[in-house]
Design a protein around this motif. Structure first.
Motif, PDB file in Angstrom:
ATOM      1  N   GLU A 279       0.640  -1.148   0.039  1.00  0.00           N
ATOM      2  CA  GLU A 279      -0.037  -0.006   0.014  1.00  0.00           C
ATOM      3  C   GLU A 279       0.773   1.292   0.036  1.00  0.00           C
ATOM      4  O   GLU A 279       0.554   2.194  -0.821  1.00  0.00           O
ATOM      5  CB  GLU A 279      -0.943   0.195   1.203  1.00  0.00           C
ATOM      6  CG  GLU A 279      -1.586   1.220   1.327  1.00  0.00           C
ATOM      7  CD  GLU A 279      -2.587   1.535   0.064  1.00  0.00           C
ATOM      8  OE1 GLU A 279      -2.983   2.855  -0.183  1.00  0.00           O
ATOM      9  OE2 GLU A 279      -2.967   0.588  -0.468  1.00  0.00           O
ATOM     10  N   ARG A 310      -8.472  -2.844  -9.392  1.00  0.00           N
ATOM     11  CA  ARG A 310      -9.372  -1.662  -8.531  1.00  0.00           C
ATOM     12  C   ARG A 310      -8.514  -1.128  -7.474  1.00  0.00           C
ATOM     13  O   ARG A 310      -8.610   0.058  -6.811  1.00  0.00           O
ATOM     14  CB  ARG A 310     -10.569  -2.425  -8.002  1.00  0.00           C
ATOM     15  CG  ARG A 310     -11.731  -2.723  -9.093  1.00  0.00           C
ATOM     16  CD  ARG A 310     -12.330  -1.662  -9.769  1.00  0.00           C
ATOM     17  NE  ARG A 310     -13.102  -1.879 -10.765  1.00  0.00           N
ATOM     18  CZ  ARG A 310     -13.877  -1.135 -11.405  1.00  0.00           C
ATOM     19  NH1 ARG A 310     -14.020  -0.055 -10.768  1.00  0.00           N
ATOM     20  NH2 ARG A 310     -14.766  -1.465 -12.409  1.00  0.00           N
ATOM     21  N   ARG A 311      -7.634  -1.835  -6.898  1.00  0.00           N
ATOM     22  CA  ARG A 311      -6.795  -1.654  -5.695  1.00  0.00           C
ATOM     23  C   ARG A 311      -5.807  -0.320  -6.292  1.00  0.00           C
ATOM     24  O   ARG A 311      -5.738   0.708  -5.485  1.00  0.00           O
ATOM     25  CB  ARG A 311      -5.874  -2.700  -5.113  1.00  0.00           C
ATOM     26  CG  ARG A 311      -5.004  -2.442  -4.115  1.00  0.00           C
ATOM     27  CD  ARG A 311      -4.397  -3.601  -3.512  1.00  0.00           C
ATOM     28  NE  ARG A 311      -3.374  -3.227  -2.184  1.00  0.00           N
ATOM     29  CZ  ARG A 311      -2.241  -3.712  -2.669  1.00  0.00           C
ATOM     30  NH1 ARG A 311      -1.590  -4.131  -3.559  1.00  0.00           N
ATOM     31  NH2 ARG A 311      -1.419  -3.127  -1.534  1.00  0.00           N
ATOM     32  N   ASP A 314      -7.720   2.950  -6.632  1.00  0.00           N
ATOM     33  CA  ASP A 314      -8.516   3.373  -5.292  1.00  0.00           C
ATOM     34  C   ASP A 314      -8.484   4.944  -5.531  1.00  0.00           C
ATOM     35  O   ASP A 314      -7.590   5.519  -5.481  1.00  0.00           O
ATOM     36  CB  ASP A 314      -7.585   3.058  -4.140  1.00  0.00           C
ATOM     37  CG  ASP A 314      -8.338   3.221  -2.754  1.00  0.00           C
ATOM     38  OD1 ASP A 314      -9.073   4.096  -2.533  1.00  0.00           O
ATOM     39  OD2 ASP A 314      -8.222   2.562  -1.975  1.00  0.00           O
TER      40      ASP A 314
END
Length: 439
Positions: A279, A310-311, A314
């Motif tokens: 992340e 999709r991550r 975000d």
């Protein structure tokens, strides 16, 4: 004197913005009967055919592709290795083994200039046959491999970003340069090619595992000296690769931090793959304005994993994303096939990816990843006239299936599921017909 306009006619689709962020209703334009007027290599105007044709002189030449066609911006391939064209469809092995077994032996052949030229011709013709008008390309360590590609791309009028691969360790000796020779040779190639017509240079450290810290530092210095160039490399493609980077660079926070420490994160940086990013790395890519190239056919072929689109997108910290064929671990030059595999990759994360969103990634999204969306990627007045013309009934099966399709989304989905190079009936490069399919 301005050139005489030409007009392409047929159904058309384009994007005015990012549908992942703002929705298809606000960003996608579909004209069931469109006209695209082209003059001096650029789009003069595009829109509903009656509106556009009414503004043009009587007798303007019109190429009408008919109701079973679809006009779209030319496809953008954000990650591809032209020297791997001779080894596409080589069986077996995950990433690091595959490099040793196939990639390096093939790239050794590029010491021969004529071999490089022949491969460049085949590679670019395959791009045109698949509607690809812009690519971000890895060459080999040999400077003349860059010359060979750019010479042919210039002849064809294509918009290409490319660079000599930088490698000074963990590769055969004949494929290694040094920090200094890599810098000097790349600088000479930038002076020769960057900004010449539609050609752009990309500073190209292959990946952190094949460059010493000294070479990465030199690559960062080169990019700082030429900030309007692109920078391309690989990141987090394979779990074993990620673990190896921790061994090689134990002092760095994560894989991206290796590049960031050496000044290789920022606008116009395109990182191939990015499957296993943390992340904090995605946040840094967002903050730095860098992009990821999603390469699903390659990732599935080598068993690397499935990119979580999709991550990456975000909305709290979206990263720019394009798609790449990644020839030759990628299994097809077809962007349609690559879009289809991106749908399957999304399913691995319990996500769906519409055909319209996939088409955005292949056109305007890829252009945005390369910071070229002010020049290419949409059917918009003033942009360069790179256009792919699809045949929506290119095979008997597709023709039959299209009769059952209920709406535009389903028709597009059929193309990216069943379509291949036969679905491209014409490719225009800067307004010039560069490829026409033979029936």
């Amino acid at each position: 004197m301005p050139g005489t306009p030409i007009v392409l006619r047929g159904p058309a689709i384009s994007f005015t913005g990012d549908p992942f962020r703002d929705g298809l209703e606000r960003t996608m334009v579909h004209w069931p009967d469109a006209a695209i007027a082209i003059e001096d290599g650029k789009i003069l105007r595009a829109g509903p055919a009656p509106d556009v044709l009414a503004t043009l002189p009587q007798g303007t030449a019109i190429e009408d592709y008919g109701p079973d066609s679809l006009l779209t911006a030319g496809f953008v391939d954000t990650h591809v290795h032209f020297p791997q064209t001779p080894m596409i469809a080589s069986p077996g092995g995950q990433l690091l083994d595959w490099l040793e077994r196939y990639t390096f032996p093939t790239e050794l052949k590029f010491a021969d200039l004529e071999f490089a030229r022949d491969t460049a011709r085949v590679f670019l013709q395959e791009c045109l046959r698949n509607g690809v008008t812009t690519s971000c390309v890895y060459c080999t360590v040999h400077p003349h491999s860059v010359d060979a590609l750019f010479e042919e791309a210039e002849r064809l009028g294509l918009r290409i970003a490319a660079g000599k691969v930088l490698m000074d360790r963990n590769a055969p000796g004949a494929l290694c340069d040094t920090a200094q020779t890599g810098y000097d040779q790349s600088a000479a190639l930038i002076a020769k090619w960057h900004g010449r017509g539609r050609l752009m240079y990309a500073v190209t450290p292959r990946f952190a595992g094949s460059s010493t810290p000294e070479q990465l530092e030199a690559a960062g210095a080169l990019w700082r000296a030429h900030p309007d160039c692109l920078m391309q490399t690989h990141i987090s493609e394979n779990k074993r690769e990620v673990a190896w980077m921790k061994e090689l660079f134990p002092e760095r926070l994560n894989y991206l931090d290796i590049y960031d420490h050496h000044g290789l994160v920022g606008p116009r940086a395109v990182f191939g793959h990015g499957i296993w990013l943390e992340e904090s790395e995605l946040q840094r890519l967002h903050d730095g304005g860098s992009a990821i190239s999603h390469c699903p056919t390659s990732n599935l072929f080598l068993g690397s994993g499935a990119f979580n689109l999709r991550r990456a997108l975000d909305p709290r910290r979206p990263v720019r994303v394009g798609i790449g064929t990644d020839i030759g671990a990628g299994t097809s030059f077809s962007i349609l096939a690559t879009m289809g595999e991106s749908y399957r990759a999304a399913l691995q994360h319990q996500q769906t990816l519409s055909a319209e969103h996939a088409l955005y990634l292949a056109t305007r999204g890829g252009a945005r990843a390369m910071y070229l969306d002010d020049r290419i990627g949409s059917l918009t007045s003033g942009l360069e006239a790179d256009i792919a013309v699809l045949d929506m009934k290119s095979t008997p099966l597709i023709a039959y299936r299209m009769e059952q399709a209920r709406d535009l989304g389903e028709r597009l989905f059929v193309q990216m599921t069943l379509g291949d190079d036969r679905a491209i009936q014409a490719t225009y490069v800067a307004g010039r017909l560069a490829y026409k399919r033979r029936r």
